[in-house]
Design a protein around this motif. Structure first.
Motif, PDB file in Angstrom:
ATOM      1  N   SER A 123      -3.589   9.488  -1.825  1.00  9.69           N
ATOM      2  CA  SER A 123      -2.673  10.256  -2.656  1.00  9.69           C
ATOM      3  C   SER A 123      -3.114  11.709  -2.749  1.00  9.69           C
ATOM      4  CB  SER A 123      -2.569   9.610  -4.036  1.00  9.69           C
ATOM      5  OG  SER A 123      -2.002   8.317  -3.910  1.00  9.69           O
ATOM      6  N   GLU A 155      -7.180   7.169  -2.561  1.00 13.22           N
ATOM      7  CA  GLU A 155      -7.693   8.002  -1.471  1.00 13.22           C
ATOM      8  C   GLU A 155      -6.589   8.523  -0.557  1.00 13.22           C
ATOM      9  OE1 GLU A 155     -10.405   5.008  -3.021  1.00 13.22           O
ATOM     10  OE2 GLU A 155      -8.529   4.741  -1.942  1.00 13.22           O
ATOM     11  N   ALA A 186       1.022   5.622  -0.602  1.00 12.27           N
ATOM     12  CA  ALA A 186       0.450   6.954  -0.779  1.00 12.27           C
ATOM     13  C   ALA A 186       1.456   7.780  -1.573  1.00 12.27           C
ATOM     14  CB  ALA A 186       0.175   7.609   0.567  1.00 12.27           C
ATOM     15  N   GLN A 219      -6.435  -4.202   4.998  1.00 13.59           N
ATOM     16  CA  GLN A 219      -7.197  -5.118   4.134  1.00 13.59           C
ATOM     17  C   GLN A 219      -6.334  -6.339   3.800  1.00 13.59           C
ATOM     18  OE1 GLN A 219      -8.476  -2.840   0.766  1.00 13.59           O
ATOM     19  NE2 GLN A 219      -9.894  -1.620   1.957  1.00 13.59           N
ATOM     20  N   GLN A 242       0.806  -0.949  -4.709  1.00 13.12           N
ATOM     21  CA  GLN A 242      -0.644  -0.731  -4.578  1.00 13.12           C
ATOM     22  C   GLN A 242      -0.871   0.739  -4.246  1.00 13.12           C
ATOM     23  OE1 GLN A 242      -2.565  -2.869  -1.371  1.00 13.12           O
ATOM     24  NE2 GLN A 242      -4.350  -1.570  -1.544  1.00 13.12           N
ATOM     25  N   VAL A 252      -2.753   3.809  -3.431  1.00 16.82           N
ATOM     26  CA  VAL A 252      -4.067   4.012  -2.825  1.00 16.82           C
ATOM     27  C   VAL A 252      -4.560   5.402  -3.241  1.00 16.82           C
ATOM     28  CG1 VAL A 252      -5.363   4.093  -0.659  1.00 16.82           C
ATOM     29  CG2 VAL A 252      -3.383   2.550  -0.880  1.00 16.82           C
ATOM     30  N   PRO A 284       0.842  -1.206   0.000  1.00 15.80           N
ATOM     31  CA  PRO A 284       0.000   0.000   0.000  1.00 15.80           C
ATOM     32  C   PRO A 284       0.876   1.254   0.000  1.00 15.80           C
ATOM     33  CG  PRO A 284      -0.749  -1.561   1.662  1.00 15.80           C
ATOM     34  CD  PRO A 284       0.563  -2.066   1.139  1.00 15.80           C
ATOM     35  N   ALA A 339      -6.039   0.766   3.917  1.00 14.57           N
ATOM     36  CA  ALA A 339      -5.564  -0.111   2.844  1.00 14.57           C
ATOM     37  C   ALA A 339      -4.597  -1.163   3.387  1.00 14.57           C
ATOM     38  CB  ALA A 339      -4.878   0.706   1.756  1.00 14.57           C
ATOM     39  N   SER A 350      -5.761  11.288   4.160  1.00 10.45           N
ATOM     40  CA  SER A 350      -4.850  10.478   3.355  1.00 10.45           C
ATOM     41  C   SER A 350      -4.201   9.387   4.205  1.00 10.45           C
ATOM     42  CB  SER A 350      -3.770  11.372   2.736  1.00 10.45           C
ATOM     43  OG  SER A 350      -2.731  10.587   2.185  1.00 10.45           O
ATOM     44  N   ALA A 408      -6.660   6.681   5.035  1.00 12.11           N
ATOM     45  CA  ALA A 408      -6.890   5.807   3.880  1.00 12.11           C
ATOM     46  C   ALA A 408      -5.729   4.831   3.691  1.00 12.11           C
ATOM     47  CB  ALA A 408      -7.107   6.646   2.623  1.00 12.11           C
ATOM     48  N   LEU A 409      -4.513   5.300   3.915  1.00 11.17           N
ATOM     49  CA  LEU A 409      -3.351   4.412   3.815  1.00 11.17           C
ATOM     50  C   LEU A 409      -3.411   3.324   4.884  1.00 11.17           C
ATOM     51  CD1 LEU A 409      -0.679   3.724   2.421  1.00 11.17           C
ATOM     52  CD2 LEU A 409       0.441   5.382   3.948  1.00 11.17           C
TER      53      LEU A 409
END
Length: 178
Positions: free
Chosen positions: A139, A137, A105, A177, A133, A135, A103, A174, A167, A170-171
């Motif tokens: 960035s 959201e 950013a 998950q 990956q 992400v 993940p 991610a 941000s 969101a990182l």
């Protein structure tokens, strides 16, 4: 979650480096952000140099990438692209596979009205080619001038603080998950 933060600038007080320091300060409790500061120590990349024993700076970078659960990369914009030193860093790690599925950013910060959007696009494209990956959201492209920071390098604009915190959240999401 352990995040490796990489600044695309060699300047110790660059907007991008200060923004990564601010990210570490504002990070939620479940994110540990550590900056890698060896950018200026990396030799120019060439496939012939990508053999054991690796240059010490490359070995250190790759080890820190392996240990990290996610990445936060912040780039300035030089001539409408990410700086050559950041591209060089990415070239050193592409063959190791240490960024695959990680993940990530992608941030840019620039005094321009676009916030370094062209460098940001260049960075995102390169990371996607490397199979990181990215992400969306997590960035950001931030229009940020030195005047947008206080004497300690903290963001003054509450809207930008909120964007940065969103941000980072969101990182973190991610990274949780499967």
């Amino acid at each position: 979650m352990r995040i490796l933060a990489l600044s695309g600038s060699l300047r110790p007080q660059s907007l991008n480096t200060l923004l990564l320091q601010e990210a570490a300060r504002l990070a939620p409790p479940d994110l540990e952000i550590r900056r890698w500061e060896g950018l200026d120590d990396l030799p120019h990349y060439s496939p012939e140099r990508d053999v054991e024993p690796l240059p010490a700076s490359v070995a250190d970078l790759r080890e820190r990438l392996r240990e990290a659960d996610g990445l936060l990369i912040c780039t300035p914009e030089y001539i409408h692209a990410m700086p050559a030193v950041l591209k060089n860093l990415l070239e050193w790690v592409v063959s190791s596979g240490d960024c695959v599925g990680k993940p990530t950013a992608a941030w840019s910060a620039s005094p321009s009205l676009e916030g370094g959007a062209r460098a940001h696009a260049s960075l995102v494209h390169t990371l996607e080619v490397m199979s990181a990956q990215v992400v969306p959201e997590a960035s950001l492209s931030l229009p940020l001038a030195r005047s947008g920071l206080d004497a300690q390098g903290r963001l003054l604009d509450p809207v930008q603080v909120a964007r940065l915190q969103a941000s980072l959240a969101a990182l973190a999401a991610a990274g949780r998950q499967p």
